[in-house]
Design an enzyme around this catalytic site. Structure first.
Site, PDB file in Angstrom:
ATOM      1  N   HIS A   1     111.421 107.310  64.969  1.00 35.36           N
ATOM      2  CA  HIS A   1     113.120 107.131  64.765  1.00 35.36           C
ATOM      3  C   HIS A   1     113.640 106.088  64.285  1.00 35.36           C
ATOM      4  O   HIS A   1     114.864 105.915  64.549  1.00 35.36           O
ATOM      5  CB  HIS A   1     113.704 107.783  66.177  1.00 35.36           C
ATOM      6  N   ARG A   2     112.733 105.286  64.168  1.00 32.94           N
ATOM      7  CA  ARG A   2     113.287 103.813  63.729  1.00 32.94           C
ATOM      8  C   ARG A   2     114.212 103.972  62.524  1.00 32.94           C
ATOM      9  O   ARG A   2     115.279 103.120  62.284  1.00 32.94           O
ATOM     10  CB  ARG A   2     112.166 102.916  63.762  1.00 32.94           C
TER      11      ARG A   2
END
Lengths: 347, 648
Positions: free
Chosen positions: B241-242
């Site tokens: 999810h970065r």
């Protein structure tokens, strides 16, 4: 100059004009970024570099400073000199000749960048930085014979400091930083392997040398070499006057360099050549102008001409043509001539 | 020491790097920047200029020569020896806390250092447990790296640590270029005066960034914006999810620097341009040459804006399905699926259309020689697999880490001596080990007394490539259908890869009645390329001769330098039809192949057979050699990470 190990006089080298010019230009203007000499064995590559030592100018240096700091230049001073200067302590100045510092291919990384002074640590229990070859090389010529055989790690650190003129050390418990601005001179035999493009690009100029084809000249090469080996001192004496002349010419050019001017046409010409020839980045453009300026100064002129640009392009471009690692980088020199010709007639 | 650097605002062009750097200063949570690009494009100039411009920002440099103790910190030698006090001496990670950590030539950084760096970058805490020191301190920094992709790549895990990614190129406009030269020369003539000349702009920029920092907390991020970011990230098939977090943080910085409060879709889209390129993963089966996502993305966004909450149907959880559908969309790539679908269970196949390859199966005259131009060069995927304790290609410029006793290579950290013989002492580590005990030891007039137990040795990392010997089938059958063209292209691609990994290479060609050593083992990959270029094809296929010669050459090389890791690469269709012994040519070839298997020499077979009826003879040879086998089309890299670096 010590007599123990007499160098072959620079002016006695037969032919190889391009190589000689490239070396001299770098002495006149240390900001040109060094020179790489490529060529087969026995083409006076190393001889020329070593002979350079005698032509080198004298610098003002802070006495006792390992880095040979320039007392006038606070921007590029080692921490101890800068501290002294800030405190108002007078720096003792001596005149010293610029030197050719050797970087042997076998050099290990710690010797190149510097390391913890073991002796000091054991005897005194204190940490001290022991300067390496890059420290010695500051404001001098750093000469790497067979530069293509240099250990990869060493190349990496060399790139690091060549890029910014500073050597940052963070190793073996030592954290230190010192100026390391040097003229990088390398020689190599391309048959032994190629140079990484990144390092190649760091060399301001490149010359390819080949053996003389002319029989008379070849004979002359042999004759002089034998004569030199027979009696180095006497041989050198014969060339003293020529050497002196060249020295004077170099220092004259150094003075002249500050006055050299270029117009916008020349600047645009450089940009145009780079774009048309498809070189990477902007280093080539800047290098071309600087080289052309130095050539003008060497010819005792104050204005940069198209012919200077042509000569400069020949030295600056060949190793910068954009290509994938293995595409043949063919340098179409007539194209440069055309571009310059167009610019000339456009006036 | 302080170096006068070229003023940041005076750098002409390169707006993308400038912006990305400033955003990172405004909002450190973006997580850094990786600048990739050709030489001489003001990459490091800008980073250093930035440090000089922002008065409360320090750029801590991580030089390539760094050893582990200086990175994480170590025991303070002096205080331990002189006062017997164990004190922690901070390393670069502490200095970098709250600042910017800059690594020039980041792809050349040693692996040990990268590992330590990754660990800390992930947790934001530097935990030190070494040399009797136990300590932890926060270490949050903006990681900025610059690299030239020609020199090798970064591994994906490291790549992901950089918030943003910018690729640079030189300026193309004559006037702009001329101006760049003019400015640079003026700077060099008198650096101080030039810096002063730009002082006004520099101060103004500094102030603008400061204001933006203040304004950052007022920026409102709506749900819509977050959803947009998420959907873009998903579209790019990014891991974790970065990506979306970085997009949102970057967009906030954009807004703040603009002096606005509300964040709109345009900001998100701009941010995505910087946050995604290095994170997009290739969807399996996707044609390589498809340009990174831009077009479909744009559509997606518009859609997204209108129908806020409705996730478009393409975005199912399953990647491979997704890929299938996506692939149908772009009309660009004509695919010759028929060619590509076959064998290889786990391998993803890249359909690569070679218009000239298929279906003129009746070959021309076999005996006349021809020299084919090499075909297209492509990026290769990891092709030399690793079977022993060696580490599989880790991105940057090395294929194999050889722990050698030759005392060469970069000293990165220390170890305890295991054997009785003590060589290559790490003095600094040894001294640190001994330091705390100095007060109690009899020192014999010295400042430090060392005992055997203190001794530590250096761990060196040497970037050693493999010694790759190419054995190329140059017989007439290879010349048919321009097959040699594709083969040469493939070998050139492998050579390019070999160059980046600093491999040594050699080249053997076999045709007519014998094998010929075109190039002995050398570092000059360039020479190999030249020899390959001029290599003619034609004649029969003495496969066994080629293999035997390869065996001899590698044997000899091994005697010369026992440290080498030999790899033999056989490029052939396996249709052996000649043997000097007069026996069955194919059997002889299998016999020769067996020698490699017996010696455990790493081997790879590249099967060039692409006739309509495949005989799979090369695969049989490969089995006899215990070799990995590929087809040419299998060699192309599918990962976007590699594709990225070739799009320069």
């Amino acid at each position: 100059m010590e007599h123990a190990n007499k160098n072959y006089p620079f002016t006695a080298i037969v032919g190889q004009e391009k190589m000689k010019t490239a070396l001299i230009l770098n002495i006149i203007n240390p900001l040109l970024g060094g020179v790489l000499i490529r060529g087969e064995k026995g083409t006076a590559k190393s001889t020329a570099v070593r002979a350079l030592a005698e032509l080198l100018p004298e610098w003002e240096q802070v006495e006792g400073c390992v880095f040979g700091c320039d007392p006038a230049d606070t921007g590029l001073m080692c921490s101890s000199c800068a501290e002294k200067k800030n405190k108002g302590t007078k720096l003792d100045v001596i005149l010293s000749k610029m030197k050719v510092i050797d970087l042997p291919v076998s050099a290990t990384e710690d010797r190149v960048v510097g390391t913890l002074d073991i002796e000091h640590a054991i005897k005194k229990g204190e940490k001290k930085f022991e300067p390496g070859i890059l420290a010695q090389a500051n404001r001098n010529i750093l000469y790497v014979d067979e530069v293509n055989l240099l250990d990869d790690h060493v190349v990496d650190v060399l790139l690091d400091s060549a890029a910014m003129g500073v050597n940052n050390i963070e190793r073996e418990g030592v954290s230190f930083s010192h100026p390391a601005r040097f003229i990088l001179v390398g020689t190599m035999n391309p048959e032994e392997g190629d140079l990484r493009p990144q390092l190649l690009d760091r060399f301001g100029l490149v010359v390819d040398v080949a053996g003389e084809k002319d029989v008379a000249k070849r004979v002359e090469v042999i004759r002089r070499r034998l004569e030199f080996e027979n009696d180095p001192a006497a041989f050198s004496q014969n060339y003293e006057e020529l050497q002196k002349e060249l020295c004077d010419k170099i220092s004259g050019a150094e003075q002249m360099l500050r006055q050299v001017r270029y117009n916008d046409k020349i600047l645009e010409l450089a940009a145009k050549i780079s774009i048309e020839m498809g070189v990477d980045g902007h280093r080539a453009d800047i290098g071309m102008i600087k080289t052309a300026m130095t050539i003008a100064a060497y010819n005792s002129r104050e204005d940069v001409r198209e012919s200077d640009m042509l000569e400069a392009a020949e030295l600056v471009l060949p190793h910068r043509m954009r290509r994938r690692p293995f595409e043949e980088g063919i340098m179409d020199f007539t194209k440069v001539e055309e571009i310059i010709g167009d610019a000339g007639s456009g006036r | 020491m302080k170096n006068i650097v070229f003023p940041f605002p005076a750098v002409l062009g390169q707006e993308k790097i400038k912006k990305a750097l400033m955003w990172n200063v405004v909002n450190p949570r973006i997580g850094g920047l990786l600048i990739s690009g050709e030489k001489g494009t003001a990459k490091s100039t800008l980073v250093r200029g930035l440090a000089a411009m922002i008065d409360d920002l320090e750029v801590v440099e991580l030089p390539l020569n760094t050893t582990e103790d200086r990175l994480v910190g170590a025991i303070d030698l002096e205080s331990a020896i002189k006062h017997g006090i164990k004190r922690f001496e901070v390393g670069i990670l502490k200095k970098a806390h709250g600042n910017m950590l800059y690594v020039d030539e980041v792809n050349l950084l040693s692996d040990h250092i990268v590992n330590s760096l990754l660990e800390v970058a992930a947790s934001g805490v530097n935990v030190v447990e070494r040399e009797g020191i136990s300590c932890r301190h926060p270490s949050r920094f903006v990681l900025v790296g610059s690299m030239n992709p020609e020199e090798g790549k970064l591994r994906a895990q490291f790549l992901d640590r950089f918030g943003l990614y910018v690729e640079v190129k030189g300026e193309e406009d004559t006037r702009e270029r001329a101006e760049i030269i003019r400015r640079r020369l003026e700077f060099e003539r008198d650096p101080k005066a030039y810096v002063n000349k730009w002082a006004k702009e520099t101060i103004a920029e500094n102030k603008r960034i400061k204001c933006a920092r203040e304004a950052l907390k007022n920026v409102v991020v709506t749900d819509n914006a977050m959803q947009l970011a998420a959907s873009i990230a998903k579209e790019g098939n990014c891991a974790g999810h970065r990506a979306e977090l970085v997009i949102v943080e970057t967009a906030k910085a954009i807004v703040a620097l603009d002096g606005r409060i509300a964040l709109n879709a345009k900001d998100i889209r701009e941010a995505a341009e910087y946050a995604l390129p290095h994170r997009i993963r290739d969807i399996p089966d996707e044609p390589l040459s498809q340009p990174p996502e831009q077009e479909p993305l744009e559509e997606e966004q518009q859609e997204e804006q209108q129908q806020t909450n409705d996730n478009s149907p393409t975005e199912t959880e399953d990647n491979s399905d997704d890929g299938q559908q996506l692939q149908d969309n772009p009309p660009s790539e004509p695919e010759s699926q028929a060619e590509g679908e076959q064998q290889k269970d786990s391998e993803d196949i890249l359909p690569q259309d070679k218009p000239e390859a298929p279906d003129q199966s009746n070959a021309d005259g076999n005996d006349d020689e021809q020299i084919d131009e090499p075909g297209q060069i492509f990026m290769v995927k990891p092709w030399i697999m690793d079977d022993q304790e060696r580490i599989l290609r880790k991105g940057s410029g090395k294929r194999s880490l050889v722990k050698t006793s030759s005392m060469q290579g970069r000293y990165v950290k220390y170890k305890f001596p295991r054997e009785s013989s003590i060589q290559d002492i790490a003095f600094d580590a040894t001294l640190r080990a001994a330091a705390p005990f100095q007060r109690s030891r009899d020192k014999n007039g010295m400042a430090v007394a060392l005992q055997t137990g203190d001794i530590r040795l250096k761990v060196r990392e040497k970037r050693t490539g493999n010694t790759i010997l190419f054995v190329v089938d140059a017989s007439g059958s290879m010349g048919a259908n321009k097959r040699m063209k594709a083969v040469k292209g493939a070998i050139l691609s492998l050579l390019t890869d070999a160059y980046q990994k600093r491999d040594k290479v050699g080249l053997i060609a076999f045709r007519k009645k014998s094998a010929e050593l075109l190039l002995g083992i050398t570092r000059s990959v360039e020479l190999a390329q030249k020899r390959l270029q001029d290599m003619p094809t034609g004649g029969r296929t003495p496969l066994a001769e080629g293999l035997n010669m390869a065996y001899d050459v590698l044997k000899a090389a091994k005697v010369k330098d026992p440290d080498i890791i030999p790899v033999v690469v056989l490029v052939s269709d396996g249709r052996a039809n000649f043997a000097c012994s007069g026996l069955n040519a194919f059997d002889e070839a299998v016999k020769a192949a067996g020698k490699f298997a017996a010696e455990g020499i790493k081997s790879i077979v590249i099967n060039t057979d692409c006739d309509f009826i495949r005989l799979d003879l090369a695969d049989k040879i490969a089995d006899a050699m215990h070799a990995d086998h590929f087809r040419i089309e299998d060699l192309e890299a599918e990962s976007i990470v590699t594709a990225l670096s070739m799009s320069v």
